[in-house]
Design an enzyme around this catalytic site. Structure first.
Site, mmCIF file in Angstrom:
data_model
loop_
_atom_site.group_PDB
_atom_site.id
_atom_site.type_symbol
_atom_site.label_atom_id
_atom_site.label_comp_id
_atom_site.label_asym_id
_atom_site.label_seq_id
_atom_site.Cartn_x
_atom_site.Cartn_y
_atom_site.Cartn_z
ATOM 1 N N ASP A 51 8.060 -3.736 -5.690
ATOM 2 C CA ASP A 51 8.321 -2.696 -4.699
ATOM 3 C C ASP A 51 9.747 -2.170 -4.777
ATOM 4 O O ASP A 51 10.016 -0.988 -4.552
ATOM 5 C CB ASP A 51 8.019 -3.202 -3.285
ATOM 6 N N HIS A 62 2.925 -5.078 -8.047
ATOM 7 C CA HIS A 62 2.025 -6.207 -8.296
ATOM 8 C C HIS A 62 1.075 -6.402 -7.123
ATOM 9 O O HIS A 62 1.305 -5.935 -6.016
ATOM 10 C CB HIS A 62 2.828 -7.483 -8.529
#
Length: 455
Positions: A376, A108
Site C-alpha cells: 500500500d 498484496h
C-alpha cells in the site's frame, strides 16, 4: 494535476483510463457465517468487480442500520466490494470502444500482522495472562480466547489462507475475474511478464493471481514469467518500491518516512485514553495503565482476526466513534508517510506513472497486459503523483477528525487493493476523439467525469 494532464496528450483515437480501486463493503463479523452471508470472493458476475451483494443480518453491535465496521479499518482489513449507492453498476467500455491495453498495480492480498505489529499483540496478551485475574465486561471473551496464529514465526507478514477472507483465495479469484474481462488481451504467441516486489506476501499474491489469470500451469507452460524486483536502496529509480530508494525520504527525520508514525501517535493521544479508562473500569483493575499502543493493538486485531477466522470478538468491544477514530488514525499514518501529506510522495509515485505513460503512448505494440504487485505504501505515492486527491486543501489535522476529507484509506487501499488503467481504442466516429476518464470504484467524490477530464 500535471501528471494527469500529461496522459491526456496520448495520441490515440480514444484513450480512456479506468482507475479501479478496490473498495470494500460487507457484512459485520458476527454474521459472516449466518443466514445469507457469503465470502466476498463468491457471487454474481454482472461486472468484473461485482461479487456478493446479498444482504446479511446485522451484528450484535447496537448501531444504526447499514453501518459496518469493515468500512472503517483503515486498510487494515479484508477486501470487500463497494456495493454502495455510488458504486458503478457497469464497467463495460463505451459503445464502439474496446480495451487494447491494461495496467494493474495491486497491493498484496489479506495477510497476518507484520512481525512488529504481531509482537505488540503477543506482548499485551502475555501481560494479560500474567495478571492471573479473570477479565470482565467487554474483555470477558479473553478468558477463553486464543490468538489467531499458533505459529507466529511462520505466519507474521504472510498471506492468510483460511476464512472467507483468505489472501490466497482473494488473489486467485482476482486473477479469474481479470481473465473474465481481459482474456482477449492475453498473448497467444508470447510470454507475459509479471512484476512483484521482493516480499513473500507480494510474491505469493502475484503467483496466486497468475494461477487464476493464466491457469495453474502458467509457469510450466511458459504462459507467464514472474520477475521479482528487490526492495533495496541500490535499485534507484528502477524499482517498484520507491520508498526504499529515495535517499532524502529515508534520511529526513521530520518529513520523511517516520512522519506518518509521529502523526499517528499524536492522534492516538486524543481518543485512546478514554477507551482505556472505560475498559479498566469494567472491573478489569488488573489491566491498569493500559497504554495507547495496547488499545490500538486491540483494534488492529479485529481486522487481522477477520482475515484469518472470518469473525472476531475484538470488533465488538469498541463503539462506532472508536472505529471512526481508528480509521482516521490509519488515514493519518499513510497520508503523512506516503500520501499527499508527504513532500516526497509525488516524486516517488512519478516513477511508475512515468513508465506507464510511456507504454500507453506506445499502445498495443508495447504489449497488452502489464501486471505489478506491491505494498500500500507504494500505491499511495502513485495516487499522489496522479493528483487524484486534490480536495484536501489543508494538511490533515492530528487534533481532531477531518470529517470531510477526501483521503480515506478504508475504501481505497484495503488488503488486495488494485489500481487498473485501461487504454481504449474506439471507432473514428466516436463523439469524443480523446478522453481521459478516471473512474474510482468508490463514492462519487473520487469519480472524475469526462467533462472534468477534458479540462
Amino acid at each position: 494535476m500535471p501528471f494527469a494532464r500529461s496522459l491526456l496528450k496520448i495520441s490515440t483515437i480514444l484513450f480512456a483510463v479506468a482507475l479501479g480501486l478496490v473498495i470494500y463493503q460487507g457484512s459485520r463479523y458476527s454474521s459472516l457465517f449466518e443466514g445469507q452471508s457469503e465470502s466476498p470472493y463468491f457471487g454474481r458476475w454482472k461486472t468484473w468487480f461485482s461479487l456478493s451483494q446479498s444482504k446479511v443480518p446485522g451484528s450484535k453491535q447496537s448501531l444504526e442500520k447499514g453501518w459496518n465496521v469493515i468500512h472503517h479499518l483503515g486498510g487494515n482489513g479484508p477486501w470487500i466490494e463497494n456495493t454502495g449507492e455510488d458504486a458503478d453498476p457497469n464497467l463495460a467500455p463505451p459503445e464502439g470502444c474496446s480495451v487494447d491495453q491494461v495496467h494493474l498495480l495491486s497491493r498484496h492480498g489479506e495477510r497476518y500482522p507484520t512481525p512488529s505489529a504481531g509482537s505488540r499483540h503477543l506482548q499485551f496478551l502475555k501481560r494479560v495472562e500474567e495478571t492471573g485475574l479473570p477479565l470482565n465486561g467487554s474483555l470477558e471473551f479473553l478468558n477463553d480466547w486464543a490468538y489467531f496464529s499458533n505459529n507466529p514465526e511462520r505466519d507474521f507478514g504472510e498471506l492468510t489462507n483460511t476464512s472467507p477472507y483468505a489472501g490466497t483465495l482473494g488473489a486467485f479469484t482476482t486473477g479469474v475475474k481479470f481473465r473474465t474481462r481481459y482474456e482477449d488481451l492475453i498473448p497467444r504467441d508470447s510470454r507475459t511478464r509479471l512484476w512483484a516486489s521482493d516480499s513473500g506476501r507480494v510474491i505469493d499474491t502475484a503467483r496466486h493471481f497468475a494461477s487464476g489469470f493464466f491457469g495453474l500451469d502458467w509457469e510450466s507452460s511458459g504462459k507467464a514469467q514472474l520477475q521479482i524486483i528487490p526492495e533495496s536502496f541500490e535499485r534507484g529509480a528502477d524499482t517498484l518500491t520507491p520508498g526504499d530508494t529515495c535517499l532524502r525520504y529515508l534520511e529526513d527525520p521530520i518529513l520523511g518516512h517516520d512522519n506518518g508514525l509521529e502523526m499517528l501517535l499524536q492522534f492516538q493521544e486524543t481518543y485512546i485514553p478514554a477507551i482505556a479508562n472505560r475498559l479498566i473500569h469494567e472491573d478489569n483493575i488488573g489491566l491498569s495503565n493500559l497504554s495507547n499502543e495496547e488499545v490500538y493493538g486491540m483494534q488492529e486485531m479485529c481486522g487481522f482476526e477477520l482475515m484469518v477466522r472470518g469473525t472476531s470478538p475484538w470488533c465488538e468491544i469498541f463503539t462506532k466513534q472508536d472505529w471512526y477514530n481508528f480509521e482516521y488514525a490509519r488515514d493519518l499514518l499513510l497520508y503523512y508517510r506516503a500520501g499527499p501529506g508527504n513532500p516526497y510522495a509525488g516524486a516517488m509515485g512519478w516513477l511508475w506513472l512515468n513508465a506507464t505513460t510511456g507504454l500507453l503512448h506506445e499502445g498495443p505494440m508495447a504489449g497488452s497486459i502489464f501486471l505489478s504487485f506491491v505494498h500500500d505504501g507504494d500505491i499511495a505515492p502513485f495516487l499522489t503523483a496522479l493528483g487524484v486527491f486534490t480536495g484536501d486543501k489543508e494538511l490533515l489535522p492530528t487534533t481532531h477528525i477531518a470529517a470531510k476529507r477526501e483521503w480515506r484509506i478504508s475504501p481505497i487501499l484495503p488488503m488486495g487493493a488494485r489500481v487498473t488503467l485501461e487504454r481504449l481504442s474506439c471507432s473514428p466516429t466516436h463523439e469524443d476523439p480523446q478522453v481521459l476518464r478516471g473512474h474510482v470504484l468508490s463514492i462519487s467524490l473520487w469519480n472524475m467525469s469526462v467533462n472534468e477530464a477534458k479540462k
